[in-house]
Design a protein around this motif. Structure first.
Motif, mmCIF file in Angstrom:
data_model
loop_
_atom_site.group_PDB
_atom_site.id
_atom_site.type_symbol
_atom_site.label_atom_id
_atom_site.label_comp_id
_atom_site.label_asym_id
_atom_site.label_seq_id
_atom_site.Cartn_x
_atom_site.Cartn_y
_atom_site.Cartn_z
ATOM 1 N N ARG A 28 0.813 -1.230 0.000
ATOM 2 C CA ARG A 28 0.000 0.000 0.000
ATOM 3 C C ARG A 28 0.845 1.280 0.000
ATOM 4 N NH1 ARG A 28 -5.261 -0.800 0.740
ATOM 5 N NH2 ARG A 28 -6.474 1.106 0.780
ATOM 6 N N ARG B 106 -2.920 6.307 -6.485
ATOM 7 C CA ARG B 106 -3.444 6.649 -5.151
ATOM 8 C C ARG B 106 -4.595 7.662 -5.277
ATOM 9 N NH1 ARG B 106 -0.574 6.232 -0.310
ATOM 10 N NH2 ARG B 106 1.282 5.786 -1.549
ATOM 11 N N ALA C 209 -8.248 -2.349 -4.805
ATOM 12 C CA ALA C 209 -7.831 -2.217 -3.406
ATOM 13 C C ALA C 209 -8.992 -2.372 -2.444
ATOM 14 C CB ALA C 209 -7.187 -0.845 -3.184
ATOM 15 N N ASP D 289 -2.437 -4.973 0.626
ATOM 16 C CA ASP D 289 -1.795 -4.728 -0.666
ATOM 17 C C ASP D 289 -2.788 -4.277 -1.723
ATOM 18 O OD1 ASP D 289 0.654 -5.564 0.356
ATOM 19 O OD2 ASP D 289 0.402 -7.639 -0.331
ATOM 20 N N VAL D 290 -2.242 -3.572 -2.704
ATOM 21 C CA VAL D 290 -3.025 -3.110 -3.850
ATOM 22 C C VAL D 290 -2.597 -3.958 -5.045
ATOM 23 C CG1 VAL D 290 -3.383 -1.114 -5.374
ATOM 24 C CG2 VAL D 290 -3.237 -0.797 -2.884
#
Ligand code: THU
Length: 157
Positions: free
Chosen positions: A12, A20, A131, A136-137
């Motif tokens: 992340r 983002r 996400a 985690d993404v």
């Protein structure tokens, strides 16, 4: 022919600024989901090559099959407001009825088909960023790779 799915698992804190920003737009839109039946809120934020952002949220219905997913709301909005627009990236956020999750949501099959159509329409791949509210993404460089051996406009020829 696309048969390979590459998912980049990004911690992340290492997610890039552009990703983002779009994820933040998606998370902000979760409040606009209409999910009184499932309680499962989904939002998709899309960035166009013009720099514009659009969002879509899931919209449910008392007649359950009438409900529509966030991703298809977003893509339909784009093509209704800016026909022919090119999507550069889509970020998908969600929140289950049970509260914040930590594993990203993979879009449903019908939405993958809509993404394949968008790719065909704009003749260019676009990125998908997935996400949950924690963890985690996942970054997928080519949305259409989510649907291998897809039925595409060229099959109609
Ligand atoms: N949903 C989405 O909006 N996108 C997906 O990719 C998966 C599912 C919605 C549909 C329904 O309103 C709720 O989530 C539960 O299936």
């Amino acid at each position: 022919m696309k048969l390979e799915l590459n998912v980049r698992v990004v911690p992340r804190e290492e997610v890039g600024g552009a990703q983002r920003e779009l994820l933040n737009a998606a998370f902000a839109a979760l409040d606009h989901a209409y999910a009184p039946y499932s309680g499962f809120r989904v939002a998709a934020a899309v960035r166009l090559d013009s720099g514009e952002h659009f969002v879509g949220t899931n919209q449910e219905n008392a007649s359950y099959p009438v409900g529509i997913c966030a991703e298809r709301v977003a893509l339909s909005t784009v093509q209704s407001v800016a026909p022919g627009a090119k999507v550069e990236r889509m970020a998908i956020a969600y929140r289950p009825a049970s509260g914040p999750a930590s594993i990203p949501l993979a879009p449903c099959g019908m939405c993958r088909q809509a993404m394949v159509e968008q790719h065909a329409r704009q003749k260019a791949a676009f990125e998908v960023v997935l996400a949950a509210e924690q963890g985690d993404v996942w970054v997928i460089a080519d949305a259409s790779s989510l649907l291998p051996l897809a039925f595409t406009p060229s099959d109609l020829r």
